[in-house]
Design a protein around this motif. Structure first.
Motif, PDB file in Angstrom:
ATOM      1  N   LYS A 111       0.840  -1.188   0.000  1.00 58.97           N
ATOM      2  CA  LYS A 111       0.000   0.000   0.000  1.00 58.97           C
ATOM      3  C   LYS A 111       0.881   1.247   0.000  1.00 58.97           C
ATOM      4  O   LYS A 111       2.040   1.210   0.414  1.00 58.97           O
ATOM      5  CB  LYS A 111      -0.908   0.007   1.228  1.00 58.97           C
ATOM      6  N   LYS A 112       0.328   2.355  -0.451  1.00 57.55           N
ATOM      7  CA  LYS A 112       1.054   3.621  -0.454  1.00 57.55           C
ATOM      8  C   LYS A 112       1.528   3.941   0.963  1.00 57.55           C
ATOM      9  O   LYS A 112       0.737   4.007   1.907  1.00 57.55           O
ATOM     10  CB  LYS A 112       0.154   4.742  -0.973  1.00 57.55           C
ATOM     11  N   ALA A 113       2.826   4.114   1.134  1.00 59.41           N
ATOM     12  CA  ALA A 113       3.398   4.308   2.465  1.00 59.41           C
ATOM     13  C   ALA A 113       3.466   5.781   2.823  1.00 59.41           C
ATOM     14  O   ALA A 113       3.735   6.639   1.965  1.00 59.41           O
ATOM     15  CB  ALA A 113       4.795   3.699   2.534  1.00 59.41           C
ATOM     16  N   ALA A 114       3.256   6.067   4.106  1.00 57.97           N
ATOM     17  CA  ALA A 114       3.334   7.453   4.581  1.00 57.97           C
ATOM     18  C   ALA A 114       4.721   8.043   4.342  1.00 57.97           C
ATOM     19  O   ALA A 114       4.858   9.235   4.066  1.00 57.97           O
ATOM     20  CB  ALA A 114       2.984   7.503   6.069  1.00 57.97           C
ATOM     21  N   CYS A 115       5.759   7.214   4.441  1.00 63.42           N
ATOM     22  CA  CYS A 115       7.127   7.718   4.293  1.00 63.42           C
ATOM     23  C   CYS A 115       7.450   8.127   2.861  1.00 63.42           C
ATOM     24  O   CYS A 115       8.512   8.710   2.611  1.00 63.42           O
ATOM     25  CB  CYS A 115       8.133   6.672   4.763  1.00 63.42           C
ATOM     26  N   GLN A 116       6.540   7.839   1.908  1.00 66.92           N
ATOM     27  CA  GLN A 116       6.809   8.151   0.491  1.00 66.92           C
ATOM     28  C   GLN A 116       5.829   9.187  -0.064  1.00 66.92           C
ATOM     29  O   GLN A 116       5.592   9.258  -1.263  1.00 66.92           O
ATOM     30  CB  GLN A 116       6.756   6.863  -0.331  1.00 66.92           C
ATOM     31  N   GLU A 117       5.315  10.036   0.829  1.00 62.94           N
ATOM     32  CA  GLU A 117       4.422  11.103   0.364  1.00 62.94           C
ATOM     33  C   GLU A 117       5.149  12.079  -0.562  1.00 62.94           C
ATOM     34  O   GLU A 117       4.571  12.606  -1.517  1.00 62.94           O
ATOM     35  CB  GLU A 117       3.844  11.857   1.565  1.00 62.94           C
ATOM     36  N   VAL A 118       6.424  12.330  -0.271  1.00 60.21           N
ATOM     37  CA  VAL A 118       7.251  13.223  -1.099  1.00 60.21           C
ATOM     38  C   VAL A 118       8.487  12.434  -1.520  1.00 60.21           C
ATOM     39  O   VAL A 118       9.121  11.770  -0.684  1.00 60.21           O
ATOM     40  CB  VAL A 118       7.655  14.489  -0.326  1.00 60.21           C
ATOM     41  N   VAL A 119       8.845  12.510  -2.786  1.00 60.91           N
ATOM     42  CA  VAL A 119       9.953  11.710  -3.329  1.00 60.91           C
ATOM     43  C   VAL A 119      10.986  12.620  -3.980  1.00 60.91           C
ATOM     44  O   VAL A 119      10.642  13.522  -4.768  1.00 60.91           O
ATOM     45  CB  VAL A 119       9.431  10.683  -4.359  1.00 60.91           C
ATOM     46  N   HIS A 120      12.259  12.386  -3.643  1.00 59.46           N
ATOM     47  CA  HIS A 120      13.388  13.078  -4.274  1.00 59.46           C
ATOM     48  C   HIS A 120      14.364  12.010  -4.772  1.00 59.46           C
ATOM     49  O   HIS A 120      14.839  11.187  -3.985  1.00 59.46           O
ATOM     50  CB  HIS A 120      14.111  13.992  -3.285  1.00 59.46           C
ATOM     51  N   ARG A 121      14.669  12.026  -6.057  1.00 56.76           N
ATOM     52  CA  ARG A 121      15.619  11.063  -6.620  1.00 56.76           C
ATOM     53  C   ARG A 121      16.975  11.738  -6.829  1.00 56.76           C
ATOM     54  O   ARG A 121      17.038  12.937  -7.129  1.00 56.76           O
ATOM     55  CB  ARG A 121      15.101  10.480  -7.928  1.00 56.76           C
ATOM     56  N   ALA A 122      18.022  10.948  -6.666  1.00 53.83           N
ATOM     57  CA  ALA A 122      19.378  11.499  -6.807  1.00 53.83           C
ATOM     58  C   ALA A 122      19.636  12.019  -8.210  1.00 53.83           C
ATOM     59  O   ALA A 122      20.556  12.815  -8.427  1.00 53.83           O
ATOM     60  CB  ALA A 122      20.406  10.436  -6.429  1.00 53.83           C
ATOM     61  N   ILE A 251      15.951   1.073  -4.725  1.00 51.31           N
ATOM     62  CA  ILE A 251      16.852  -0.043  -4.429  1.00 51.31           C
ATOM     63  C   ILE A 251      16.023  -1.272  -4.066  1.00 51.31           C
ATOM     64  O   ILE A 251      14.845  -1.162  -3.734  1.00 51.31           O
ATOM     65  CB  ILE A 251      17.827   0.282  -3.270  1.00 51.31           C
ATOM     66  N   ASN A 252      16.664  -2.418  -4.108  1.00 47.73           N
ATOM     67  CA  ASN A 252      16.002  -3.670  -3.758  1.00 47.73           C
ATOM     68  C   ASN A 252      16.097  -3.903  -2.247  1.00 47.73           C
ATOM     69  O   ASN A 252      16.885  -4.714  -1.769  1.00 47.73           O
ATOM     70  CB  ASN A 252      16.632  -4.834  -4.528  1.00 47.73           C
ATOM     71  N   GLU A 253      15.317  -3.142  -1.510  1.00 54.21           N
ATOM     72  CA  GLU A 253      15.296  -3.253  -0.049  1.00 54.21           C
ATOM     73  C   GLU A 253      13.978  -2.679   0.457  1.00 54.21           C
ATOM     74  O   GLU A 253      13.203  -2.115  -0.317  1.00 54.21           O
ATOM     75  CB  GLU A 253      16.492  -2.531   0.576  1.00 54.21           C
ATOM     76  N   HIS A 254      13.738  -2.847   1.758  1.00 53.13           N
ATOM     77  CA  HIS A 254      12.530  -2.321   2.376  1.00 53.13           C
ATOM     78  C   HIS A 254      12.872  -1.236   3.377  1.00 53.13           C
ATOM     79  O   HIS A 254      14.020  -1.141   3.846  1.00 53.13           O
ATOM     80  CB  HIS A 254      11.755  -3.449   3.070  1.00 53.13           C
ATOM     81  N   ALA A 255      11.877  -0.431   3.706  1.00 49.63           N
ATOM     82  CA  ALA A 255      12.021   0.627   4.704  1.00 49.63           C
ATOM     83  C   ALA A 255      10.809   0.583   5.622  1.00 49.63           C
ATOM     84  O   ALA A 255       9.800  -0.069   5.324  1.00 49.63           O
ATOM     85  CB  ALA A 255      12.126   1.993   4.028  1.00 49.63           C
ATOM     86  N   ILE A 256      10.905   1.287   6.750  1.00 49.76           N
ATOM     87  CA  ILE A 256       9.804   1.329   7.709  1.00 49.76           C
ATOM     88  C   ILE A 256       8.726   2.258   7.156  1.00 49.76           C
ATOM     89  O   ILE A 256       8.977   3.440   6.902  1.00 49.76           O
ATOM     90  CB  ILE A 256      10.323   1.780   9.082  1.00 49.76           C
ATOM     91  N   ALA A 257       7.539   1.711   6.968  1.00 49.85           N
ATOM     92  CA  ALA A 257       6.508   2.367   6.165  1.00 49.85           C
ATOM     93  C   ALA A 257       6.049   3.706   6.723  1.00 49.85           C
ATOM     94  O   ALA A 257       5.713   4.615   5.963  1.00 49.85           O
ATOM     95  CB  ALA A 257       5.308   1.430   6.007  1.00 49.85           C
ATOM     96  N   ASN A 258       6.011   3.856   8.048  1.00 44.69           N
ATOM     97  CA  ASN A 258       5.494   5.108   8.605  1.00 44.69           C
ATOM     98  C   ASN A 258       6.592   6.005   9.154  1.00 44.69           C
ATOM     99  O   ASN A 258       6.348   6.859  10.005  1.00 44.69           O
ATOM    100  CB  ASN A 258       4.445   4.820   9.688  1.00 44.69           C
ATOM    101  N   ALA A 259       7.818   5.844   8.653  1.00 45.37           N
ATOM    102  CA  ALA A 259       8.922   6.730   9.043  1.00 45.37           C
ATOM    103  C   ALA A 259       8.669   8.147   8.546  1.00 45.37           C
ATOM    104  O   ALA A 259       7.892   8.376   7.605  1.00 45.37           O
ATOM    105  CB  ALA A 259      10.239   6.199   8.482  1.00 45.37           C
ATOM    106  N   GLU A 260       9.347   9.098   9.186  1.00 42.73           N
ATOM    107  CA  GLU A 260       9.267  10.488   8.726  1.00 42.73           C
ATOM    108  C   GLU A 260      10.122  10.700   7.479  1.00 42.73           C
ATOM    109  O   GLU A 260       9.704  11.358   6.521  1.00 42.73           O
ATOM    110  CB  GLU A 260       9.722  11.432   9.838  1.00 42.73           C
ATOM    111  N   TYR A 261      11.327  10.168   7.487  1.00 41.60           N
ATOM    112  CA  TYR A 261      12.261  10.230   6.349  1.00 41.60           C
ATOM    113  C   TYR A 261      12.753   8.820   6.042  1.00 41.60           C
ATOM    114  O   TYR A 261      12.909   7.993   6.950  1.00 41.60           O
ATOM    115  CB  TYR A 261      13.500  11.059   6.674  1.00 41.60           C
TER     116      TYR A 261
END
Length: 488
Positions: A111-122, A251-261
């Protein structure tokens, strides 16, 4: 109220007097922010004057950063940690011990994660970590802005087992971080070393601003959490529901879905960087013993691929030698020691406290129970087990059940009235301990063969079982607390 992320933790603190203060005064993240909080609630091994058990502090006006806030000191009070984890402050070690023994593994949600509301790519032309991340420095001589509360998550290239740990992360350029990995000591270091052997990068996500249960649970170390043990499962056990992860976008990894950053990147194989390459001060940042850490010349390099965050994100940070670090390191230490001793000597140690003066790592106080004459000597066995449970431990103080291990004055009372150094001080020289102890150096003593070796010491301040009747504390009348409720 239910806590499942940083914002719900803050909301809970707002309902409690004197646990959180907020300010709109502009603050410079470059040393000023930490300098302010030193007086508000840093405590720990921070040089005095500082305040112990002060409130957390939320800065809403960060110089050079719009639409972002910085939180510091969330876990700088043991009472506050207990409230956030839902137990009494004296029971935190036992809570963590139980959680480590009954893990609940994390789950992945698409599901759409809170931590990905805003996206910046390198690849974006204006991508710049210095501008995106309001990371503070602790002192004017720090190597650079540090991410001190980043939950680093990676997966072993061979086994596929994942884990989370906290490491020292310094912003080095617009798309690069340095990460300090003490060789062989933490799981992500082992993963990075194996990836290097395979000549491949190690994908890593860094989640900042999460549920406090994740932050405390991520600070366990072997043998309680051996390689292959995912420490996110400890937070799952504390909350009685799994931590939710989300797939990273670059990247091929996971992050904590409700993190701030979330910072997404890859640890580069066979590349090491000088930590203070931008400042040349010789220092990294203040570490838990209370001294400025020496800048490493062998930090690993993370090439950042993307940064995602919530709208109006909250950066979370910690002062290296503060009470917050004491609790992050010390409560898992207590759990590890209690777990080891309870397995070998059930019922003989009733509680454990990792004392703040040791930064949560160097000193532990064990409350011991002797009920029969054959218990004599088992308190010292417990101390030896404590050293095994937590190798970085340097000093163990043993006291009886009638001593409050959380009250330093009471512990020192026991040392002054139940301790004779010639018979109750047990020294174990030449044992590997912790490299950040400045006295564990051959320059300090010829008895130290290599940096990081110490003389581990047991201070047995327990009464010999045969003499217990001669050491009974003065007993006072139990009064009617309802009658004297305004006073007691």
């Amino acid at each position: 109220m239910e806590i499942n992320d940083l914002r719900s933790a803050i909301a809970m603190l707002k309902q409690v007097d004197h646990q959180l203060i907020e300010t709109d005064i502009e603050v410079d993240p470059n040393a000023e922010l930490a300098g302010v909080y030193r007086h508000v609630g840093a405590g720990g091994t921070v040089m005095r004057p500082t305040t112990i058990d002060g409130p957390a502090m939320l800065f809403h006006n960060i110089k050079g950063h719009t639409d972002a806030s910085v939180l510091i000191g969330l876990l700088a009070s043991r009472k506050r940690v207990a409230a956030l984890l839902g137990c009494q402050k004296e029971e935190l070690g036992k809570l963590l011990c139980k959680a480590a023994l009954n893990p609940i593994e994390p789950v992945v949600s698409n599901k759409k994660a809170a931590c990905q509301e805003v996206v910046h790519r390198a690849t974006d032309p204006d991508f710049d970590l210095f501008q995106l991340i309001p990371a503070p420095t602790n002192t004017p001589v720090d190597a650079g802005p540090y991410i001190t509360m980043g939950m680093c998550y990676a997966t072993h290239p061979d086994t596929g087992c994942s884990d989370v740990t906290i490491h020292r992360l310094c912003i080095q350029s617009k798309d690069e971080l340095s990460i300090f990995l003490q060789p062989g000591s933490r799981h992500i270091g082992v993963m990075a070393e194996r990836a290097t052997q395979l000549n491949q990068p190690l994908p890593i996500s860094i989640s900042i601003g999460v549920d406090p249960a994740i932050e405390v649970g991520s600070c366990f170390e072997p043998p309680t959490t051996p390689l292959g043990y995912n420490e996110l499962s400890i937070a799952g056990a504390i909350r009685r529901e799994p931590v939710v992860l989300t797939p990273c976008i670059s990247i091929n990894e996971h992050a904590i879905a409700n993190a701030e950053y979330v910072i997404e990147g890859e640890i580069q194989p066979k590349i090491k960087v000088v930590e203070d390459q931008n400042t040349h001060t010789g220092y990294a940042m203040p570490e838990f013993p209370g001294y400025n850490g020496v800048a490493s010349h062998e930090c690993w390099l993370i090439k950042v691929k993307a940064v995602t965050h919530r709208k109006n994100p909250i950066m979370q940070t910690v002062i290296g030698p503060s009470e917050e670090h004491v609790n992050l390191a010390g409560i898992p230490t207590e759990a590890s020691i209690y777990n080891m001793i309870e397995k070998a000597l059930p019922g003989k140690v009733t509680n454990v406290y990792a004392h703040p003066s040791g930064g949560g790592k160097y000193m532990a106080i064990l409350q011991c129970r002797k009920t029969v004459h054959t218990d004599e000597g088992k308190q010292r066995q417990a101390a030896l087990l404590a050293f095994s449970a937590f190798p970085e431990l340097k000093h163990v103080i043993l006291v009886d059940e009638d001593v409050d291990i959380f009250d330093t004055r009471d512990v020192l009372w026991a040392m002054n009235t139940r301790f004779q150094a010639d018979r109750d001080c047990i020294m174990i020289p030449g044992v590997r301990c912790h490299p950040l102890d400045p006295s564990s150096d051959p320059l300090y003593s010829a008895s130290i063969l290599d940096k990081g070796i110490s003389c581990k010491t047991i201070f047995d301040c327990t009464v010999p079982f045969a003499l217990k009747e001669k050491f009974i504390r003065a007993k006072f009348m139990d009064v009617d607390k309802e009658k004297w409720k305004d006073f007691v």
